[in-house]
Each structure stands twice: as C-alpha cells, then as structure tokens.
Design a protein around this motif. Structure first.
Motif, PDB file in Angstrom:
ATOM      1  N   GLN B 172      50.926  43.350 -13.316  1.00  0.00           N
ATOM      2  CA  GLN B 172      49.950  44.321 -13.786  1.00  0.00           C
ATOM      3  C   GLN B 172      50.543  45.721 -13.754  1.00  0.00           C
ATOM      4  O   GLN B 172      50.358  46.510 -14.655  1.00  0.00           O
ATOM      5  CB  GLN B 172      48.664  44.249 -12.963  1.00  0.00           C
ATOM      6  CG  GLN B 172      48.845  44.120 -11.462  1.00  0.00           C
ATOM      7  CD  GLN B 172      49.049  42.692 -11.039  1.00  0.00           C
ATOM      8  OE1 GLN B 172      50.049  42.069 -11.384  1.00  0.00           O
ATOM      9  NE2 GLN B 172      48.111  42.153 -10.287  1.00  0.00           N
ATOM     10  N   VAL B 173      51.245  46.031 -12.678  1.00  0.00           N
ATOM     11  CA  VAL B 173      51.890  47.336 -12.521  1.00  0.00           C
ATOM     12  C   VAL B 173      53.136  47.079 -11.708  1.00  0.00           C
ATOM     13  O   VAL B 173      53.271  46.029 -11.095  1.00  0.00           O
ATOM     14  CB  VAL B 173      50.995  48.334 -11.745  1.00  0.00           C
ATOM     15  CG1 VAL B 173      49.904  48.873 -12.623  1.00  0.00           C
ATOM     16  CG2 VAL B 173      50.411  47.679 -10.509  1.00  0.00           C
ATOM     17  N   ASP B 174      54.021  48.025 -11.675  1.00  0.00           N
ATOM     18  CA  ASP B 174      55.200  47.859 -10.845  1.00  0.00           C
ATOM     19  C   ASP B 174      54.759  47.830  -9.385  1.00  0.00           C
ATOM     20  O   ASP B 174      54.002  48.687  -8.936  1.00  0.00           O
ATOM     21  CB  ASP B 174      56.150  49.033 -11.076  1.00  0.00           C
ATOM     22  CG  ASP B 174      57.471  48.793 -10.424  1.00  0.00           C
ATOM     23  OD1 ASP B 174      58.419  48.479 -11.150  1.00  0.00           O
ATOM     24  OD2 ASP B 174      57.565  48.886  -9.173  1.00  0.00           O
ATOM     25  N   PHE B 175      55.213  46.797  -8.659  1.00  0.00           N
ATOM     26  CA  PHE B 175      54.748  46.650  -7.285  1.00  0.00           C
ATOM     27  C   PHE B 175      55.123  47.847  -6.415  1.00  0.00           C
ATOM     28  O   PHE B 175      54.381  48.237  -5.531  1.00  0.00           O
ATOM     29  CB  PHE B 175      55.305  45.353  -6.691  1.00  0.00           C
ATOM     30  CG  PHE B 175      54.508  44.147  -7.112  1.00  0.00           C
ATOM     31  CD1 PHE B 175      53.601  44.221  -8.161  1.00  0.00           C
ATOM     32  CD2 PHE B 175      54.654  42.938  -6.460  1.00  0.00           C
ATOM     33  CE1 PHE B 175      52.858  43.126  -8.559  1.00  0.00           C
ATOM     34  CE2 PHE B 175      53.909  41.832  -6.846  1.00  0.00           C
ATOM     35  CZ  PHE B 175      53.011  41.924  -7.891  1.00  0.00           C
ATOM     36  N   GLY B 179      52.616  50.733  -4.285  1.00  0.00           N
ATOM     37  CA  GLY B 179      52.798  51.278  -2.941  1.00  0.00           C
ATOM     38  C   GLY B 179      52.715  52.789  -2.948  1.00  0.00           C
ATOM     39  O   GLY B 179      52.061  53.396  -2.095  1.00  0.00           O
ATOM     40  N   ARG B 180      53.355  53.400  -3.947  1.00  0.00           N
ATOM     41  CA  ARG B 180      53.363  54.864  -4.006  1.00  0.00           C
ATOM     42  C   ARG B 180      51.976  55.401  -4.337  1.00  0.00           C
ATOM     43  O   ARG B 180      51.525  56.380  -3.727  1.00  0.00           O
ATOM     44  CB  ARG B 180      54.391  55.350  -5.031  1.00  0.00           C
ATOM     45  CG  ARG B 180      54.493  56.862  -5.125  1.00  0.00           C
ATOM     46  CD  ARG B 180      55.762  57.318  -5.821  1.00  0.00           C
ATOM     47  NE  ARG B 180      56.981  56.851  -5.170  1.00  0.00           N
ATOM     48  CZ  ARG B 180      57.520  57.428  -4.094  1.00  0.00           C
ATOM     49  NH1 ARG B 180      56.942  58.478  -3.533  1.00  0.00           N
ATOM     50  NH2 ARG B 180      58.628  56.945  -3.572  1.00  0.00           N
ATOM     51  N   VAL B 181      51.300  54.757  -5.278  1.00  0.00           N
ATOM     52  CA  VAL B 181      49.960  55.222  -5.646  1.00  0.00           C
ATOM     53  C   VAL B 181      49.037  55.168  -4.431  1.00  0.00           C
ATOM     54  O   VAL B 181      48.275  56.104  -4.163  1.00  0.00           O
ATOM     55  CB  VAL B 181      49.384  54.372  -6.804  1.00  0.00           C
ATOM     56  CG1 VAL B 181      47.890  54.607  -6.966  1.00  0.00           C
ATOM     57  CG2 VAL B 181      50.107  54.694  -8.097  1.00  0.00           C
ATOM     58  N   ALA B 214      54.056  45.947   1.487  1.00  0.00           N
ATOM     59  CA  ALA B 214      55.451  46.193   1.858  1.00  0.00           C
ATOM     60  C   ALA B 214      55.966  47.443   1.153  1.00  0.00           C
ATOM     61  O   ALA B 214      56.635  48.292   1.760  1.00  0.00           O
ATOM     62  CB  ALA B 214      56.309  44.988   1.502  1.00  0.00           C
ATOM     63  N   ALA B 215      55.614  47.575  -0.139  1.00  0.00           N
ATOM     64  CA  ALA B 215      56.068  48.736  -0.898  1.00  0.00           C
ATOM     65  C   ALA B 215      55.478  50.015  -0.311  1.00  0.00           C
ATOM     66  O   ALA B 215      56.151  51.043  -0.201  1.00  0.00           O
ATOM     67  CB  ALA B 215      55.661  48.592  -2.367  1.00  0.00           C
ATOM     68  N   MET B 216      54.208  49.945   0.096  1.00  0.00           N
ATOM     69  CA  MET B 216      53.575  51.130   0.662  1.00  0.00           C
ATOM     70  C   MET B 216      54.254  51.528   1.971  1.00  0.00           C
ATOM     71  O   MET B 216      54.519  52.707   2.216  1.00  0.00           O
ATOM     72  CB  MET B 216      52.092  50.870   0.900  1.00  0.00           C
ATOM     73  CG  MET B 216      51.359  52.107   1.386  1.00  0.00           C
ATOM     74  SD  MET B 216      49.621  51.798   1.659  1.00  0.00           S
ATOM     75  CE  MET B 216      49.080  53.436   2.124  1.00  0.00           C
ATOM     76  N   LYS B 217      54.553  50.514   2.797  1.00  0.00           N
ATOM     77  CA  LYS B 217      55.222  50.812   4.066  1.00  0.00           C
ATOM     78  C   LYS B 217      56.572  51.497   3.809  1.00  0.00           C
ATOM     79  O   LYS B 217      56.980  52.386   4.557  1.00  0.00           O
ATOM     80  CB  LYS B 217      55.444  49.527   4.860  1.00  0.00           C
ATOM     81  CG  LYS B 217      54.165  48.999   5.505  1.00  0.00           C
ATOM     82  CD  LYS B 217      54.435  47.726   6.274  1.00  0.00           C
ATOM     83  CE  LYS B 217      53.160  47.202   6.932  1.00  0.00           C
ATOM     84  NZ  LYS B 217      53.297  45.785   7.329  1.00  0.00           N
ATOM     85  N   GLY B 288      41.860  52.440  -2.232  1.00  0.00           N
ATOM     86  CA  GLY B 288      42.573  51.212  -2.563  1.00  0.00           C
ATOM     87  C   GLY B 288      42.453  50.891  -4.032  1.00  0.00           C
ATOM     88  O   GLY B 288      42.413  51.803  -4.867  1.00  0.00           O
ATOM     89  N   LEU B 289      42.387  49.586  -4.335  1.00  0.00           N
ATOM     90  CA  LEU B 289      42.270  49.154  -5.720  1.00  0.00           C
ATOM     91  C   LEU B 289      40.862  48.635  -5.945  1.00  0.00           C
ATOM     92  O   LEU B 289      40.417  47.716  -5.264  1.00  0.00           O
ATOM     93  CB  LEU B 289      43.282  48.046  -6.015  1.00  0.00           C
ATOM     94  CG  LEU B 289      44.739  48.398  -5.712  1.00  0.00           C
ATOM     95  CD1 LEU B 289      45.640  47.214  -6.023  1.00  0.00           C
ATOM     96  CD2 LEU B 289      45.175  49.626  -6.490  1.00  0.00           C
TER      97      LEU B 289
END
Lengths: 337, 376
Positions: B172-175, B179-181, B214-217, B288-289
């Motif tokens: 759907q979006v880059d994983f 995380g950054r969003v 994981a990306a957010m971390k 969140g989403l």
C-alpha cells in the motif's frame, strides 16, 4: 437383532442420512468435490483435529473432559521448533515433544484420578498453562525453516496419494476402535464412565485407567501438534489455538454423551465425515467463514436437541402404549393425560 | 456420584459458554458502514514510473475468462470491503468473463481458514488468489502447493514474510515511509518536549504491522525524535473489544503515557473510543492509521488530532489489475516489468526492500488527516 436394528435407525443412522445428504449436495453443486485430490485435502486440512478427536472419545466416554488438548498441540509444535532452532537434531526434538505431551497428560491425569479434582477445572488450567508455556518459548515470533524431510512428511504423499498423517489417522482409528469396542479395557472405560463409584467398589482400579487415558490424550495431542507443525512448515505461539472446541464438537456430534458411559467410535467417525464434508462443500462453493461457522453451530444445536426431543416423544409414546399392553416393569403409570 | 453429576453440569455450562463466546466474537467487530474515502487526495501525483528498463508497458487484454478470489484476513472489517469495491471496479473494467469471489474466514479461524480457501482454490479451478495474509509463514506451504497447481498467488496489504508461494506483493505504501509518517505524527502531536507513547498493534504475526513498527523504531533512533519514548507494544488482534481493553490497560500501566499509536484501523478507532469514554483525551492522545469516516469525530474533538491512511479501494483495484495480468500470462511477474493499471496509471514490479526474496508493486502515497481535511 432388535438392538442392532434400533442402532441403525438411531443416532448413527441419522448421521448417515445427513452424510448422504451432504455428499449428494456436494457432488451436484461442486464438480471438483469427488476428485481424489479433494477427498485427500478434505481430511488433510483438519487431520490433526480428527486424530485428537479419537482419543477425546475415550476421555469423554470415561466421564471426563480434556480442554487442554489444543494447548498441548501448540506446546509440542513450539517445543519442536525451539529445540530445532537451538540445534537439537529434529528426531530428538520430536521425541522430546512427545514426552512432554505425555507428561502434560500425566499432570492432568494425576490431579483428576489421584486427587479427585474435576477434569474440567484441571484441564482448563492446563489449557491456559500449557499455552502459556508455548508462548513463553516462542514469544511473538514465528519459527520455520524445518528440515526438508520433516515438512515433506507433513505436506507430501507418503504411500500412493496418501500423506503420513492420513495413514496415521487410519491406523489410529482401527486401533482405537478395537480397544474401545472389543477389548476388556474398552468395556472398563464404559463401566467407569457410567458409574465410577460402582466401578471402584467392584474392584476396578479406576485411577490407573483415568491416568492412562489422560496420558494417551496428551501423547496423541502432541503427536498431532508435531504433524501440524510439519504440515504448516512454521509455528507460532497461537498454533492450534481454539482447536479443542472443534474436537469436542466432533465427539459430541458423534453421539457420545457428555455425561460419559455412552457413544461409540462409529458415531464419532461418522460425525467427523459429516463435519469435514460439510466444510469442504461449503468451502468449494465459496461460502464465507461466518456462514460456515453458523451452519456447523446449527448442526450442533440440532444434535443436542433432536435426541432429547426424540427421547421425550418416545417416553410419551411408551406411556400411552404401556397401559394397553401388560406393562411388565411400568410402576408409575399413574400419569395419564 | 452426586459430585460427578455436579461437575458434569458445570462442564456443560462452561462448554456452552465457551461455544457461545466463540460464536459471539465475530459480531463484535466494527460495523462496515464506512463509506470509502475516495474523495480524499487522489493519487494524481501518480507514482513516478520508476525509470523503465527496456520493454514496454503491458496493457492487459480485457475480456478473458478467469475465476479469481479476493481473500482478506477475515471478514467484517471495513477496509477489506473497500478493497473489494476497488477489485470489483477493476473486474468490471477488464470485462473478466469469470467470477470475482470475495470470501474469507472468521477472525478466530483466520489461519486455518485462509489455508483452507487457498488449498480449495486449486481444486475448484480458480486461477488466482489475492491474499491479505494473516498466517505469517504458516501459509507458505499451502501457497506453494496452490502455485504448483497453477494458481497465481498475489498478496496485498500483508505479504508472506518469506515470499515463498507468492508471486508479487502489492504494498500500500513503502513500509519505511509508514514508520516515518507515524514518527512524524507522534512528534507533531507531542511537540518537541516529547514524552512516553505506546503502540497498539493488530496481531503479533501480521507481517505488515511488524514491518511498520520495526521501521518506526528505526526512524526513532534519529536525534530529531530523541524525546519520543516508546514504552510498550500491545496487541488487540484487530478486535474492537480487545483493542479497547488493551488501550485502557496501557493507560493504567504507564501513568506518564501521552500517546497511543495504533497502526491498524480497528485499533485506532477502539483506542480513541476508549480514551473518549473514560475522559482521558486531555492526557492521552491517539494516532496511527485510521479510516476518516470512523475517526472524524475523534479528530474534531482533538482526541486523535492526526492520523494517516491510503485508499484501500485503490489497493484492491491495483491488486486486481496486476493479478489479472499475471494470471492470464500477460505479465510474467519479474523485476522491472511495467504494467498499466487503468485509472491509476503505470506501475513497476520491483524488488521488495523489506523482504530479501520478495517482489512488490508500490502503490502509495500517504494522506495525513487532521481536523482540516478529515471531513472532505
């Protein structure tokens, strides 16, 4: 023999009719239904549950219940995975998981048979406790990458078109059938299930019998858990979660009384066929999961209602007929409408 | 004997209770009345056609006859219904003579049910399954078997982690962008002084959720986010009631908690409702989403000042175009292939940076919703 005749038109007969109906419907509506591949898939997709249903029949006829089977399955699967991951040879990991399964069963059996706690409470604790251990072992991960021979045993045909688990089920079914319906131990299981106190006073070691059945339950459940791990090729903490209800459903639909003492493996075998064929047919027709659950639920409700209604109707009929004939044992015929 | 009788009746009561609980659960999920957020910023900024390798853009021949199954994690979740709308739209556009079947398991039976549907798809002669995977790698064997039987398996929303048994994943979006969003929204809600926050996810085995977390971390390690302190991650299994309880438990457990970040539409709505019901909105914010239709009131009340999402309808639409091309043999499913996805423009099959062996098609972009645009 009239007894045999009564059985034929009894519960097993009813299941047979339902099964015939399901098979005819499936054959007409889903062209792929009768293919050999589908018939094997039909068993394979639920094979672990139906293996455990065999031993659950023993437990329930013996007047007990084992709610912990699915957790033992999960624990065995997780244990195999964790041991394998830490470098244990797969064969050894499998043996260890089987041993732990038997120990779980022995744990349940000890409290039920030797301390006298109700099996519902003990195995409910086991259900939560064993699952807890499985989750601690594996945490939030999923472990896979098992040796090829292991996953091949779970996924590929072994003899002809039949996979190992299906062959095991067939062997276990015959074995269970012989033990329960034709051996002395089988008769004891019924006697104890009917009336444990009387059995005990007649010198039967009910405690050893119950312990043995629970150990068998744990052992078979762990075997099923290992088979599930091999079929899926990956394991996580909630593997097999909730399976106990499906398993108990099959046994009860098979005409085994939750009070123990009655029912037989022929009925359970038929119930298994009814549920699997029904599910398969609905799945082939792309019926959604919600509806599938609903239909199976209705079937179970009917399976509880019909025998009771039939018995009530039968009793009323007997009462009406009894006074006319010379009612041999009837003593309380005062109730007449 | 009396004792046994009593035990038995207790047993029956309990079993019935368990059965009822099992039957009752699915009905507690979020109602599906949410209209699709298609009016939200349309992807006019069409995903840049990542510089084409040789070979032209494949435009699939319409009007062929293949049966396809759209298989969500489970039924009764609004976003999956929206994905189905998009897929049906594409189905009609491509004039597929075959059927597009939208079916799925119940939430409790998700893993076994998805495996069953995938296995039976091959038996039925279905040519393609579009899967939002909820079984982790446990479905890989069934997916491989289906592929061997000639079924095209495309994942969307949530991939097969090992990529075994899957041709392409429609992301759907880059994983990493997810995380950054999420990190940016947390920073903008909590301000530069930061504070404690916790994550309320779906299930521990949902590959997409785990990748985003994981990306957010990873992003949080940057000095800009130094004051954001992730204190806990809990799972509500995408069930409203469970997520609601988990959100309240978080507040009890962490007295200094300032934000709950829920990368799931079920979780964020449940958390926002929990904070609103308990009057905690001043202390703990939610982000969140989420689905604009479900979140609008919480965003306007300030309880969930910001949240993000993409269009699930577009995701279903794009997945259908890709799968149709693959299942009819017009696309091969190899890196660098480009194809036309109707109203959404041109897309490219590329390596999936989050999974070593996987291929993906990246949809994008994100929309961040605030009080300004949530009702548009």
């Amino acid at each position: 023999m009239p007894a045999n005749l009564r059985r034929l038109i009894g519960w097993e007969g009813l299941l047979l009719c339902v099964l015939a109906f399901v098979v005819v419907m499936n054959t007409n509506l889903a062209p792929a239904y009768l293919s050999l591949a589908n018939q094997i898939n039909l068993f394979q997709l639920s094979i672990e549950k139906i293996i455990v249903a065999l031993v659950m029949t023993f437990v329930i006829i013996n007047g007990e219940i084992d709610l912990s089977v699915a957790s033992v399955m999960g624990l065995a699967a997780c244990l195999v995975a964790v041991l394998f991951e830490s470098g244990t040879p797969m064969a050894l990991a499998i043996l260890a998981a089987l041993l732990v399964g038997a120990l779980c069963g022995a744990f349940n059996g000890f409290w039920v048979a030797y301390v006298g706690l109700p099996s519902l409470a003990v195995t409910l604790a086991g259900m939560i406790g064993f699952r807890g251990v499985a989750r601690i072992l594996i945490e939030d991960r999923s472990i896979g990458g098992f040796p090829e021979w292991f996953t091949a045993l779970g996924q590929q045909p072994l003899i002809g078109p039949f996979p190992l688990s299906l062959i095991l089920f067939a062997l276990l079914f015959v074995l269970a059938f012989v033990i329960l319906q034709f051996s002395g131990v089988g008769r004891l299981i019924y006697v104890v299930g009917n009336n444990a106190a009387v059995a005990r006073y007649s010198g039967i070691d009910t405690r050893r019998l119950k312990l043995g059945i629970f150990i068998a339950s744990g052992l078979i459940a762990s075997l099923a858990g290992i088979l599930l791990a091999a079929r899926l090729g990956a394991v996580r903490g909630n593997t097999a979660e909730g399976f106990e209800l499906d398993i108990i459903t099959m046994v009860l639909l098979g005409g085994v009384s939750i009070f123990g003492g009655t029912g037989n493996l022929a009925g359970v075998g038929l119930a298994i066929l009814v549920i699997l064929n029904l599910r398969n047919g609905m799945s082939l027709l792309n019926v959604t999961g919600n509806v599938q659950t609903g239909v199976i639920g209705m079937l179970l409700i009917l399976s509880v209602l019909i025998p009771n209604l039939a018995q009530m109707a039968n009793e009323r009929l007997q009462r009406r007929i009894a006074p006319r004939k010379e009612a041999p044992i009837e003593t309380e015929s005062s109730v007449s409408s | 004997m009396m004792a046994t009788k009593r035990h038995v009746s207790v047993s029956i009561g309990l079993i019935i209770a368990l059965l009822l609980a099992a039957c009752g659960a699915p009905q507690t999920q979020t109602p599906t009345a949410a209209p699709a957020p298609t009016s939200a910023p349309a992807p006019t900024s069409a995903p840049e056609p990542t510089r084409a390798p040789d070979g032209a853009v494949v435009t699939a021949t319409p009007g062929l006859n293949i049966d396809m199954i759209l298989l969500p994690k489970f039924l009764g979740i609004a976003v999956f219904d929206q994905a189905n709308e998009g897929a049906q739209e594409a189905h009609a556009e491509l004039r597929n003579q075959g059927k597009l079947i939208f079916t799925g398991p119940t939430a409790e039976n998700s893993v076994a049910g998805q495996i069953e549907t995938l296995t039976n798809a091959a038996t039925q002669g279905v040519k393609a399954v579009m899967l939002s995977n909820n079984a982790g790698d446990q479905i890989a064997a069934a997916a491989q078997a289906a592929q061997q039987a000639g079924v095209t398996v495309v994942t969307w929303d949530s991939p097969i982690p090992s990529a075994q048994g899957e041709t392409v994943f429609v992301a759907q979006v880059d994983f990493n962008e997810t995380g950054r969003v999420m990190a940016d929204m947390a920073l903008s809600i909590l301000g530069p002084q930061g504070g404690e926050f916790a994550i309320l996810s779906a299930s521990p085995d949902a590959a997409n959720q785990n990748a985003w977390i994981a990306a957010m971390k990873e992003v949080l390690k940057e000095p800009k986010y130094a004051n954001l302190k992730l204190v806990d991650t809990v799972y509500g299994n995408d069930q409203s009631e469970e997520s609601y309880k988990q959100a309240l438990a978080l507040v009890d457990k962490h007295p200094n908690l300032k934000l709950i970040m829920a990368p799931t539409t079920v979780g964020i709505a449940a958390a926002a409702k929990a904070m609103t019901d308990e009057g905690l909105c001043d202390r703990v914010k939610v982000s969140g989403l989420g689905l604009p239709a479900e979140m609008a009131s919480y965003t306007l009340s300030g309880c969930a000042p910001q949240f993000a999402l993409w269009s699930f309808k577009d995701l279903g639409y794009l997945t259908y175009y890709l799968t149709y091309g693959l299942a009819t043999g017009q696309l091969k499913g190899v890196e660098g292939e480009r194809f036309n996805a109707g109203r959404m423009g041109t897309y490219t099959i590329e390596k999936d940076p989050t999974r070593p062996k996987g291929l993906r098609v990246l949809m994008g972009p994100f929309t961040v919703y605030t009080a300004e645009n949530v009702n548009k």
